[in-house]
Design a protein around this motif. Structure first.
Motif, PDB file in Angstrom:
ATOM      1  N   PRO A  47      -1.187   1.375   9.085  1.00 48.74           N
ATOM      2  CA  PRO A  47       0.082   1.081   8.405  1.00 48.74           C
ATOM      3  C   PRO A  47       0.291  -0.418   8.204  1.00 48.74           C
ATOM      4  CG  PRO A  47       0.417   2.663  10.189  1.00 48.74           C
ATOM      5  CD  PRO A  47      -0.984   2.161  10.319  1.00 48.74           C
ATOM      6  N   VAL A  48      -0.258  -1.240   9.106  1.00 40.83           N
ATOM      7  CA  VAL A  48      -0.091  -2.688   8.994  1.00 40.83           C
ATOM      8  C   VAL A  48      -0.832  -3.226   7.761  1.00 40.83           C
ATOM      9  CG1 VAL A  48      -0.261  -4.876  10.218  1.00 40.83           C
ATOM     10  CG2 VAL A  48       0.036  -2.769  11.509  1.00 40.83           C
ATOM     11  N   TYR A  49      -1.984  -2.652   7.470  1.00 50.91           N
ATOM     12  CA  TYR A  49      -2.744  -3.043   6.276  1.00 50.91           C
ATOM     13  C   TYR A  49      -1.888  -2.832   5.022  1.00 50.91           C
ATOM     14  CZ  TYR A  49      -6.166  -2.634   2.461  1.00 50.91           C
ATOM     15  OH  TYR A  49      -6.828  -2.759   1.275  1.00 50.91           O
ATOM     16  N   HIS A  50      -1.278  -1.659   4.934  1.00 51.23           N
ATOM     17  CA  HIS A  50      -0.486  -1.338   3.740  1.00 51.23           C
ATOM     18  C   HIS A  50       0.761  -2.210   3.652  1.00 51.23           C
ATOM     19  CE1 HIS A  50      -3.004   2.022   2.551  1.00 51.23           C
ATOM     20  NE2 HIS A  50      -3.051   2.376   3.818  1.00 51.23           N
ATOM     21  N   LEU A  51       1.355  -2.535   4.792  1.00 53.33           N
ATOM     22  CA  LEU A  51       2.502  -3.440   4.791  1.00 53.33           C
ATOM     23  C   LEU A  51       2.101  -4.798   4.237  1.00 53.33           C
ATOM     24  CD1 LEU A  51       5.425  -4.097   5.587  1.00 53.33           C
ATOM     25  CD2 LEU A  51       4.597  -4.608   7.898  1.00 53.33           C
ATOM     26  N   LEU A  52       0.942  -5.300   4.645  1.00 54.28           N
ATOM     27  CA  LEU A  52       0.470  -6.601   4.186  1.00 54.28           C
ATOM     28  C   LEU A  52       0.125  -6.574   2.697  1.00 54.28           C
ATOM     29  CD1 LEU A  52      -0.198  -9.472   5.099  1.00 54.28           C
ATOM     30  CD2 LEU A  52      -2.517  -8.679   5.633  1.00 54.28           C
ATOM     31  N   MET A  53      -0.528  -5.514   2.251  1.00 55.48           N
ATOM     32  CA  MET A  53      -0.887  -5.419   0.836  1.00 55.48           C
ATOM     33  C   MET A  53       0.353  -5.322  -0.048  1.00 55.48           C
ATOM     34  SD  MET A  53      -4.110  -5.811   0.688  1.00 55.48           S
ATOM     35  CE  MET A  53      -3.976  -6.852   2.171  1.00 55.48           C
ATOM     36  N   GLU A  54       1.409  -4.686   0.461  1.00 56.25           N
ATOM     37  CA  GLU A  54       2.664  -4.617  -0.300  1.00 56.25           C
ATOM     38  C   GLU A  54       3.285  -6.010  -0.441  1.00 56.25           C
ATOM     39  OE1 GLU A  54       5.048  -1.834   1.835  1.00 56.25           O
ATOM     40  OE2 GLU A  54       3.812  -0.106   1.286  1.00 56.25           O
ATOM     41  N   PHE A  94       1.608  -8.906  -0.585  1.00 54.54           N
ATOM     42  CA  PHE A  94       0.842  -9.622  -1.617  1.00 54.54           C
ATOM     43  C   PHE A  94       1.164  -9.085  -3.010  1.00 54.54           C
ATOM     44  CE2 PHE A  94      -2.067 -10.971   1.874  1.00 54.54           C
ATOM     45  CZ  PHE A  94      -2.113 -12.327   1.579  1.00 54.54           C
ATOM     46  N   ALA A  95       1.260  -7.765  -3.122  1.00 49.19           N
ATOM     47  CA  ALA A  95       1.544  -7.158  -4.432  1.00 49.19           C
ATOM     48  C   ALA A  95       2.911  -7.608  -4.947  1.00 49.19           C
ATOM     49  CB  ALA A  95       1.481  -5.639  -4.330  1.00 49.19           C
ATOM     50  N   ALA A  96       3.914  -7.686  -4.049  1.00 47.25           N
ATOM     51  CA  ALA A  96       5.253  -8.109  -4.458  1.00 47.25           C
ATOM     52  C   ALA A  96       5.245  -9.546  -4.958  1.00 47.25           C
ATOM     53  CB  ALA A  96       6.222  -7.965  -3.287  1.00 47.25           C
ATOM     54  N   ALA A  97       4.283 -10.345  -4.475  1.00 37.75           N
ATOM     55  CA  ALA A  97       4.157 -11.743  -4.917  1.00 37.75           C
ATOM     56  C   ALA A  97       3.233 -11.867  -6.125  1.00 37.75           C
ATOM     57  CB  ALA A  97       3.642 -12.603  -3.763  1.00 37.75           C
TER      58      ALA A  97
END
Length: 284
Positions: free
Chosen positions: A195-202, A204-207
């Protein structure tokens, strides 16, 4: 003779008032009077003598009260031994095991020496699956959707940090760095099942950024070792598992959502006293 009769009699002996005893027991006064009368008939002696609105115990009542009170205390101890004894099976993610679980379980077991605590370190998905199936009693991990039969109680949060080799260009800036600066370099991060991976990718995606992932690793120990060896940089959780490694910790200019760690147990099941006692000790 029933447990209710003993409970009612002991409360009556304590309050010396039918009215107060009935109120404390959340029952009607006639029900209390009937229970005491039935108990007296079964024992073949009077336990209570009325004195106007108050009562007093007869000599037989005084004697029986000592034994009834001891019996209720023994039953309460038996319930505690059953609920808090045996083996408490707890799952924990690596950061929880490194920072919170050791003192938590030591303090808990000092109060419940009859309990054996079995701790398994695993990924959040595995912990949740094992709680759901009954293989674990509770766990400390991230939230994941799809586990609708589980209750998630937030207990603490973890922040992010950029870790680099000491001689890395970002470490030499001596200032907080932005996400777009971080995304210029290959990243070491968590495995995509986390879940931490997906939190981090979100984040970056938001930026509007798409970082290049060089390595996916299990936890901060693996990340710290790889970064220290010169494999790259990592935006990871700022936890003590990173301490043994020769790293530069670079502050981040952007505000990142913290990772929430939850105490998880099965929903709509009898609450094990040991599990609930452990929850009370969780860091807030």
């Amino acid at each position: 003779m029933t447990l209710n009769q003993l409970t009612y009699f002991c409360m009556l002996a304590k309050t010396q008032s039918y009215t107060q005893a009935a109120q404390a027991l959340f029952i009607a006064q006639p029900s209390l009077s009937y229970a005491i009368s039935t108990l007296e008939k079964e024992l073949g002696c009077l336990l209570v003598a009325r004195e106007g609105r108050r009562i007093s115990l007869t000599p037989a009542g005084e004697t029986f009260y000592r034994y009834a009170k001891a019996a209720l205390e023994a039953i309460a101890q038996g319930v505690q031994a059953v609920q808090c004894g045996g083996v408490l099976r707890l799952g924990a993610i690596a950061t929880a095991m490194a920072e919170h679980i050791p003192k938590l379980v030591v303090d808990f077991r000092a109060e419940h020496p009859q309990t054996t605590i079995n701790v398994s370190v695993a990924a959040s998905k595995d912990i949740l699956s094992q709680i759901e199936s009954g293989q674990l009693d509770a766990g400390l991990c991230s939230f994941m959707p799809g586990f609708d039969t589980l209750h998630f109680e937030p207990v603490y949060t973890e922040s992010w940090v950029l870790v680099t080799p000491p001689d890395h260009p970002l470490a030499q800036l001596r200032r907080p760095v932005a996400l777009d600066e971080i995304a210029r370099y290959p990243l070491l991060t968590y495995k995509s099942i986390s879940p931490v991976y997906h939190l981090l990718m979100e984040v970056f995606a938001a930026a509007g950024l798409a970082p290049v992932i060089a390595y996916e690793l299990d936890d901060e120990t693996s990340i710290g070792g790889m970064v220290a060896s010169g494999a790259g940089i990592s935006l990871c959780l700022d936890v003590s598992l990173l301490t043994p490694f020769a790293l530069s910790r670079v502050p981040i200019a952007d505000s990142l959502p913290k990772r929430v760690v939850y105490f998880v147990l099965r929903e709509n099941t009898p609450k094990n006293a040991a599990v609930m006692g452990l929850l009370e000790k969780m860091p807030k």
